[in-house]
Design an enzyme around this catalytic site. Structure first.
Site, PDB file in Angstrom:
ATOM      1  N   GLU A  47      45.563  12.434 -19.950  1.00  0.00           N
ATOM      2  CA  GLU A  47      46.389  11.265 -20.302  1.00  0.00           C
ATOM      3  C   GLU A  47      47.581  11.190 -19.338  1.00  0.00           C
ATOM      4  OE1 GLU A  47      48.988  11.944 -23.712  1.00  0.00           O
ATOM      5  OE2 GLU A  47      48.551   9.928 -24.465  1.00  0.00           O
ATOM      6  N   LYS A 128      44.907   3.297 -25.664  1.00  0.00           N
ATOM      7  CA  LYS A 128      45.180   4.225 -26.774  1.00  0.00           C
ATOM      8  C   LYS A 128      45.510   3.461 -28.060  1.00  0.00           C
ATOM      9  CE  LYS A 128      48.158   8.278 -27.715  1.00  0.00           C
ATOM     10  NZ  LYS A 128      49.045   9.254 -27.032  1.00  0.00           N
ATOM     11  N   GLU A 147      56.707   7.492 -27.379  1.00  0.00           N
ATOM     12  CA  GLU A 147      55.526   6.666 -27.051  1.00  0.00           C
ATOM     13  C   GLU A 147      55.567   5.314 -27.748  1.00  0.00           C
ATOM     14  OE1 GLU A 147      51.481   8.026 -26.310  1.00  0.00           O
ATOM     15  OE2 GLU A 147      52.176  10.010 -26.913  1.00  0.00           O
ATOM     16  N   CYS A 173      44.711  11.507 -26.473  1.00  0.00           N
ATOM     17  CA  CYS A 173      45.633  12.434 -27.133  1.00  0.00           C
ATOM     18  C   CYS A 173      45.644  12.315 -28.649  1.00  0.00           C
ATOM     19  CB  CYS A 173      47.030  12.291 -26.540  1.00  0.00           C
ATOM     20  SG  CYS A 173      47.996  13.763 -26.905  1.00  0.00           S
TER      21      CYS A 173
HETATM   22  N1  CDV Z   1      50.625  12.357 -26.286  1.00  0.00           N
HETATM   23  C1  CDV Z   1      50.337  12.540 -27.577  1.00  0.00           C
HETATM   24  O1  CDV Z   1      49.673  11.692 -28.184  1.00  0.00           O
HETATM   25  N2  CDV Z   1      50.818  13.646 -28.178  1.00  0.00           N
HETATM   26  C2  CDV Z   1      50.649  13.937 -29.579  1.00  0.00           C
HETATM   27  C3  CDV Z   1      51.821  14.694 -30.136  1.00  0.00           C
HETATM   28  C4  CDV Z   1      53.010  13.855 -30.291  1.00  0.00           C
HETATM   29  C5  CDV Z   1      51.535  15.290 -31.494  1.00  0.00           C
HETATM   30  C6  CDV Z   1      49.382  14.730 -29.805  1.00  0.00           C
HETATM   31  O2  CDV Z   1      48.625  14.360 -30.706  1.00  0.00           O
HETATM   32  O3  CDV Z   1      49.160  15.753 -29.152  1.00  0.00           O
END
Ligand code: CDV
Length: 315
Positions: A47, A128, A147, A173
């Site tokens: 990401e 996303k 974010e 993510c």
């Molecule tokens: N970049 C992300 O989406 N990070 C989230 C954190 C904030 C928990 C993740 O799910 O890893």
């Protein structure tokens, strides 16, 4: 004949705030060459692969953060990556911050994954969906995770693309923590799910979860793979970036839920696995034969609101 593919994950180590995109692309090209040497067909980058994880800093006026975003891909900074991949015959997935302007002239900022095939053709784009963190500056945190200030969720949802002689899905993510992510793609027949992540090892709202970061990471991706009979490629940007330690542990997971390759460093590293895509059918066609065994008509309403049902009045 078995449908074999070599999947690769290009884990990236920290990217400093003052590192230029050209410098990062140079690092990515090195990983592309290693992947080509290992006969990788599809190399998955993390990401927001082209910059430091900028949602860590609050910039009140969003337009002052435009240099982190790309309104066209490839552009001058990333063209060398696209050229090298094409000449090596390696397909790839690239995570980046996208600035899009719709027909009405409205600006949208997305956390984006782009899928490019071995011939250099752009075959799919994902925005996303589950945007984590917060939208306002919260100085009580050890560091920010803004974010929700920098991105809006993609309206298209989780798609699946016919590419690489397979069906490929993408997520980014925080999406990986949600069972719906995998199931929506699983229902579309996804055989390979690509997931890039930036996961700090410190979770300010509840630091008791810190020690579980690695466990949760693998837990969600292994169960998502198994319950949908898909391969999952999970790719980190790891290591200590601008003082924030982030999870590495990139993995390639089989439809059995087993990890078949895992990164051993927290820096730039390529892992790969040559897999038989037909192995998905062992799960999709038997225990998780959705058409035969899935029971949506027995699950109750999919629009159930949180909370318990009101008990019937006592007679
Ligand atoms: N970049 C992300 O989406 N990070 C989230 C954190 C904030 C928990 C993740 O799910 O890893």
């Amino acid at each position: 004949m078995a449908r074999r593919i070599t999947l690769g994950a290009a884990q990236l180590g920290p990217i400093a705030k003052d590192e230029s995109k050209a410098q990062v692309v140079e690092r990515m090209i090195t990983l592309l060459r290693i992947a080509a040497h290992n006969a990788v067909d599809l190399l998955v980058f993390p990401e927001l692969a082209l910059t430091t994880f900028f949602p860590r800093w609050y910039i009140e006026d969003l337009s002052e953060s435009d240099h982190y975003y790309h309104s066209k891909m490839p552009d001058a900074d990333t063209q060398p990556l696209f050229d090298e991949a094409k000449s090596l015959g390696v397909g790839f997935a690239l995570g980046y911050a996208e600035l899009a302007v719709d027909d009405a002239g409205t600006v949208h900022r997305y956390n984006t994954y782009l899928l490019v095939d071995r011939e250099g053709k752009q075959v799919g784009k994902f925005h996303k969906v589950h945007i984590p963190g917060h939208a306002e500056n919260e100085p009580w945190r050890v560091f920010q995770h803004l974010e929700r200030h920098y991105f809006e969720p993609g309206p298209e949802g989780f798609g699946v693309w016919e590419a690489f002689d397979s069906r490929i899905g993408m997520a980014l993510c925080n999406d990986r923590r949600w069972s719906e992510t995998y199931r929506v793609m699983g229902l579309q027949g996804a055989e390979v799910i690509l997931i890039g992540y930036n996961t700090p090892l410190h979770y300010s709202p509840d630091p008791t979860q810190n020690a579980l970061a690695g466990f949760h990471n693998h837990l969600v991706m292994q169960s998502g793979a198994y319950q949908n009979g898909s391969f999952v490629v999970g790719v980190a940007k790891g290591g200590i970036e601008e003082g924030v330690d982030s999870l590495a542990q990139s993995v390639i997971i089989a439809p059995s839920g087993q990890i078949i390759a895992q990164a051993i460093t927290t820096g730039d590293e390529v892992i790969s696995a040559n897999v038989d895509l037909d192995f998905c059918a062992t799960y999709k066609g038997l225990l998780f034969d959705f058409n035969r065994y899935r029971m949506p008509e027995h699950y109750g309403s999919l629009t159930v609101k949180p909370g318990a049902k009101t008990p019937p009045p006592e007679s």
